[in-house]
Scaffold this active site. Structure first.
Site, short mmCIF file in Angstrom:
data_model
loop_
_atom_site.label_atom_id
_atom_site.label_comp_id
_atom_site.label_asym_id
_atom_site.label_seq_id
_atom_site.Cartn_x
_atom_site.Cartn_y
_atom_site.Cartn_z
N HIS A 1 0.83 -1.21 0.00
CA HIS A 1 0.00 0.00 0.00
C HIS A 1 0.87 1.26 0.00
O HIS A 1 1.91 1.29 0.65
CB HIS A 1 -0.90 0.03 1.24
CG HIS A 1 -1.98 -1.00 1.23
ND1 HIS A 1 -3.21 -0.80 0.63
CD2 HIS A 1 -2.01 -2.25 1.73
CE1 HIS A 1 -3.95 -1.88 0.78
NE2 HIS A 1 -3.25 -2.78 1.44
N PRO A 2 0.43 2.30 -0.69
CA PRO A 2 1.13 3.59 -0.59
C PRO A 2 0.81 4.25 0.74
O PRO A 2 -0.18 3.91 1.39
CB PRO A 2 0.54 4.38 -1.76
CG PRO A 2 -0.87 3.85 -1.88
CD PRO A 2 -0.76 2.37 -1.55
N GLU B 1 -9.15 5.37 -5.74
CA GLU B 1 -10.59 5.41 -5.46
C GLU B 1 -10.85 5.40 -3.96
O GLU B 1 -11.70 6.14 -3.45
CB GLU B 1 -11.27 4.21 -6.11
CG GLU B 1 -11.31 4.26 -7.63
CD GLU B 1 -11.89 2.99 -8.23
OE1 GLU B 1 -12.11 2.02 -7.47
OE2 GLU B 1 -12.10 2.95 -9.45
N PHE C 1 1.12 3.31 7.71
CA PHE C 1 -0.14 3.44 8.44
C PHE C 1 -1.27 2.86 7.61
O PHE C 1 -1.53 3.30 6.49
CB PHE C 1 -0.43 4.91 8.74
CG PHE C 1 -1.77 5.17 9.37
CD1 PHE C 1 -2.09 4.64 10.61
CD2 PHE C 1 -2.73 5.94 8.71
CE1 PHE C 1 -3.33 4.88 11.20
CE2 PHE C 1 -3.97 6.19 9.29
CZ PHE C 1 -4.26 5.65 10.53
N ILE D 1 -5.18 2.11 6.98
CA ILE D 1 -6.55 2.50 7.31
C ILE D 1 -7.41 2.34 6.07
O ILE D 1 -6.98 2.65 4.96
CB ILE D 1 -6.60 3.96 7.83
CG1 ILE D 1 -8.02 4.29 8.32
CG2 ILE D 1 -6.12 4.93 6.79
CD1 ILE D 1 -8.10 5.60 9.09
N ALA E 1 -9.66 3.86 3.98
CA ALA E 1 -9.94 5.30 3.88
C ALA E 1 -11.17 5.64 3.06
O ALA E 1 -11.51 6.81 2.94
CB ALA E 1 -8.72 6.00 3.27
#
Length: 331
Positions: free
Chosen positions: A61-62, A77, A108, A110, A112
């Site tokens: 993930h970025p 998205e 981190f 999450i 989003a």
């Protein structure tokens, strides 16, 4: 009836970056429905993928709020609501992302979707205060939410395994309608795409795991504790236990037994049911075999499940060292 969905490891890697998770999901397919895929995903992610697999998925993930062209379409998205962040909020988010990564060693995590930049920033600051082991589990739960949403997208966009039977137009239409109904029910169960409550799934139970689970971590070594015997029991007469006047402790009824695996997680300790009976429960760990020179040869944790908590999940881990132990209620 909808045709089954056959997933390759490459398909699943679009959903979750853990190679172990992808291989296990591909091996478990084809799936008759999205609900079946979600059940398998939760079981595999929580019980079969180890910490290294979790970290591998996180690394795919970025950083939250990243706008690089290399960010995947799905990530863009999912983070679309963050695009309206002010310059000051975006800068603060970047600074806290760096602080978080320095403390915990991973990005981190999450879910989003639908969250604004101030909401994400507030959650990042709140979770920054967590202990590393607590935050690792929180991040894993967020990764699971993202995985579930991406599985729904995958099911809505990918072709299914062709049926071996000849079906007329009406049947094909019914199959398409059934798929839309399943996906819509999954997404519609959430007040927003990443609500704190996990989406409900169909089947014999709305749960994908037993109401009570545990794992053991060796805090002296900084690693999972494998090979520890675990017993789960329930007290038959809660009033007698509360009074402490009953010296007969034969009232504990065994619900299940297991041994922790290489990731420190126990196997299934009780049946998967929608609602657990309220009362007092005890999880006991035979730590002598694991740590013969330790001060605590046996650890028991007693906790209460109240009438209004019977539909909740109770994760009761043991954080163990030779001369101390602690626990907490996790998710």
């Amino acid at each position: 009836m909808a045709a089954p969905m056959l997933l390759s490891a490459e398909d699943v890697l679009r959903v979750n970056g853990s190679r172990r998770f992808a291989a296990a999901m591909a091996a478990a397919s084809p799936f008759a429905s999205l609900a079946d895929a979600l059940l398998a995903a939760r079981r595999i992610w929580l019980n079969e993928v180890d910490v290294n697999g979790w970290l591998e998925a996180f690394a795919a993930h970025p950083a939250i709020g990243t706008t690089s062209p290399s960010v995947s379409k799905w990530s863009k998205e999912e983070q679309s609501a963050l695009s309206t962040a002010t310059d000051s909020t975006a800068q603060e988010l970047a600074e806290w992302n760096a602080r978080y990564r320095e403390k915990f060693g991973f990005v981190f995590m999450i879910c989003a979707s639908g969250r604004t930049a101030p909401e994400v920033l507030a959650e990042l600051k709140r979770r920054y205060t967590n202990r590393p082991i607590v935050e690792l589990e929180a991040a894993a739960q967020e990764e699971l939410k993202i995985t579930e949403l991406r599985l729904a997208k995958l099911f809505s966009s990918e072709p299914t395994v062709p049926s071996t039977t000849t079906e007329g137009p009406a049947t094909q239409s019914d199959k398409a309608a059934d798929r839309i109904r399943i996906i819509g029910a999954h997404l519609g169960a959430l007040p927003q795409p990443c609500a704190n409550k996990a989406p409900e799934i169909t089947g014999s139970s709305n749960r994908s795991r037993p109401p009570i689970t545990t794992h053991v971590l060796d805090t002296a070594r900084g690693s999972p504790a494998s090979g520890i015997e675990v017993h789960l029991e329930m007290w038959k007469d809660s009033s007698a236990l509360l009074s402490f006047s009953n010296k007969d402790f034969s009232g504990w009824a065994t619900l299940g037994y297991s041994v922790t695996n290489n990731d420190g997680r126990s196997g299934q300790l009780m049946d998967i049911v929608d609602n657990i009976a309220p009362g007092f429960y005890r999880i006991s760990f035979n730590t002598r075999k694991y740590s013969p020179a330790g001060f605590f040869p046996y650890v028991s944790i007693i906790f209460e499940i109240k009438e209004n908590q019977t539909a909740e999940h109770f994760h009761v881990p043991l954080l163990h060292s030779p001369f101390s132990f602690t626990t907490y209620r996790g998710s």
